[in-house]
Design a protein around this motif. Structure first.
Motif, PDB file in Angstrom:
ATOM      1  N   GLU A 184       0.825  -1.206   0.000  1.00 23.13           N
ATOM      2  CA  GLU A 184       0.000   0.000   0.000  1.00 23.13           C
ATOM      3  C   GLU A 184       0.863   1.261   0.000  1.00 23.13           C
ATOM      4  OE1 GLU A 184      -2.914   2.365   3.086  1.00 23.13           O
ATOM      5  OE2 GLU A 184      -2.802   0.178   3.251  1.00 23.13           O
ATOM      6  N   ARG A 185       1.915   1.255   0.831  1.00 24.62           N
ATOM      7  CA  ARG A 185       2.807   2.419   0.874  1.00 24.62           C
ATOM      8  C   ARG A 185       3.500   2.621  -0.477  1.00 24.62           C
ATOM      9  NH1 ARG A 185       4.508   0.560   6.343  1.00 24.62           N
ATOM     10  NH2 ARG A 185       3.592   2.034   7.822  1.00 24.62           N
ATOM     11  N   MET A 201      -1.716  -6.612  -7.206  1.00 25.09           N
ATOM     12  CA  MET A 201      -2.444  -5.823  -6.223  1.00 25.09           C
ATOM     13  C   MET A 201      -1.909  -4.396  -6.177  1.00 25.09           C
ATOM     14  SD  MET A 201      -3.080  -6.610  -2.152  1.00 25.09           S
ATOM     15  CE  MET A 201      -1.396  -6.304  -1.606  1.00 25.09           C
ATOM     16  N   LEU A 202      -0.593  -4.272  -6.210  1.00 26.08           N
ATOM     17  CA  LEU A 202       0.047  -2.959  -6.164  1.00 26.08           C
ATOM     18  C   LEU A 202      -0.345  -2.116  -7.375  1.00 26.08           C
ATOM     19  CD1 LEU A 202       3.759  -2.434  -5.160  1.00 26.08           C
ATOM     20  CD2 LEU A 202       2.715  -1.058  -6.922  1.00 26.08           C
ATOM     21  N   GLN A 203      -0.295  -2.724  -8.558  1.00 27.06           N
ATOM     22  CA  GLN A 203      -0.642  -1.974  -9.762  1.00 27.06           C
ATOM     23  C   GLN A 203      -2.112  -1.571  -9.747  1.00 27.06           C
ATOM     24  OE1 GLN A 203       1.560  -0.767 -11.432  1.00 27.06           O
ATOM     25  NE2 GLN A 203       3.284  -2.151 -11.804  1.00 27.06           N
ATOM     26  N   GLN A 248      -3.608   2.322  -9.899  1.00 31.22           N
ATOM     27  CA  GLN A 248      -4.650   2.761 -10.830  1.00 31.22           C
ATOM     28  C   GLN A 248      -5.789   3.446 -10.095  1.00 31.22           C
ATOM     29  OE1 GLN A 248      -5.850  -0.618 -13.161  1.00 31.22           O
ATOM     30  NE2 GLN A 248      -3.873  -0.808 -14.209  1.00 31.22           N
ATOM     31  N   GLN A 249      -6.169   2.903  -8.934  1.00 31.61           N
ATOM     32  CA  GLN A 249      -7.279   3.467  -8.167  1.00 31.61           C
ATOM     33  C   GLN A 249      -7.008   4.900  -7.723  1.00 31.61           C
ATOM     34  OE1 GLN A 249      -8.348   0.924  -4.881  1.00 31.61           O
ATOM     35  NE2 GLN A 249      -8.453  -0.912  -6.172  1.00 31.61           N
ATOM     36  N   ILE A 250      -5.741   5.189  -7.387  1.00 33.71           N
ATOM     37  CA  ILE A 250      -5.425   6.543  -6.898  1.00 33.71           C
ATOM     38  C   ILE A 250      -4.841   7.435  -7.994  1.00 33.71           C
ATOM     39  CG2 ILE A 250      -5.157   5.818  -4.500  1.00 33.71           C
ATOM     40  CD1 ILE A 250      -2.181   5.726  -4.854  1.00 33.71           C
TER      41      ILE A 250
END
Length: 302
Positions: free
Chosen positions: A185-186, A224-226, A230-232
């Motif tokens: 997440e970071r 998950m990271l990618q 994209q979400q932010i």
């Protein structure tokens, strides 16, 4: 695929690694071999029991990299890792910006939350607040590098119009270390890269729990990271750095075959940098291993 290779500046063998000549010859060997970056770690005050059992020593990474930068022209320098919570973020920003400026933009700032409670206590930092302090530092360091006054009320500091300099342009990429979901997440929110590690029996329980166990698991976390990026709305280049588990058989024909095969598997799941730690029983052996790596891995891959 690019390569970041350990340079053993923390090894205290008398006369072998911690001399000006050693830094020059090892740095030049890495650059000549076509290696993209070298890395060092960070332990200002490690626990003595850990250090003498299966730990590792370390020079100050920013001071050490000043010598590496002066000896080379292309080789990048990668902190793996600097523990942000140990330091006021303005001090980290100043040290990193100075190396970035005087090296001509060759610093990669690998950072992490830290795991050694005794070291936090020796440095006067609350181990249980390390996550909060880490997130705070990641936010503030970007502001410090942006140029101009900074206003920020921190946990242990208050910036009321302070103006850190230099403001590096470009600023060093920040790679977030660690394999936990929180590290992912970071990395998505604050990082330009992610630097996980494989779990190993000699690690602390915390690191074993958060380390990577399989390439499939690694691929899932990269996906998950990618998705989080994209979400932010994060765009642009993003690096993932971790090396194959396969051992290199240095100095032997075919000694890199399995390593190269695993490297292709890592590239398939999104890894962009491979981390490598050549054996270094002596300075000369290290240099020979680096030369062999350049011939048998870097040249063959490219």
């Amino acid at each position: 695929m690019k390569f970041t290779v350990a340079i053993p500046l923390g090894d205290i063998t008398p006369g072998e690694f911690q001399t000006p000549d050693a830094v020059r010859t090892m740095s030049v060997a890495l650059e000549t071999a076509g290696i993209d970056a070298c890395y060092v770690t960070d332990h200002p005050a490690p626990d003595a029991k850990w250090l003498h059992a299966n730990g590792h020593d370390a020079l100050d990474p920013f001071s050490a990299f000043a010598f590496v930068a002066a000896a080379t022209t292309r080789l990048r320098m990668h902190t793996n890792i600097v523990v942000m919570a140990y330091r006021n973020p303005f001090l980290t920003a100043k040290s990193a910006a100075t190396v970035q400026l005087l090296s001509g933009g060759r610093l990669i700032l690998g950072v992490g939350a830290g795991y050694q409670k005794a070291e936090f206590e020796a440095l006067g930092v609350d181990f249980h607040k390390r996550g909060k302090l880490f997130d705070e530092a990641l936010k503030v360091i970007r502001q410090a590098w942006a140029g101009g006054p900074v206003e920020y009320q921190g946990t242990n500091f208050h910036a009321a119009g302070n103006e850190p300099r230099p403001a590096p342009n470009p600023s060093p990429p920040i790679w977030i270390g660690g394999g936990s979901d929180k590290a992912v997440e970071r990395a998505a929110r604050w990082g330009d890269g992610w630097s996980p590690f494989y779990a190993a029996p000699t690690m602390s329980q915390l690191n074993r729990d958060t380390g990577i166990h399989t390439v499939d698991q690694l691929g899932e976390k990269i996906a998950m990271l990618q998705g989080l990026r994209q979400q932010i709305g994060k765009t642009g280049r993003f690096d993932v750095a971790i090396g194959p588990k396969a051992r290199l058989n240095y100095g032997h024909p075919g000694g890199a075959d399995r390593f190269l095969e695993e490297l292709r598997g890592l590239a398939d799941v999104g890894v962009t940098w491979a981390m490598v730690e050549p054996p270094h029983p002596s300075r000369q052996a290290y240099i020979e291993n680096v030369q062999w790596f350049g011939e048998e891995v870097v040249a063959r891959l490219r």
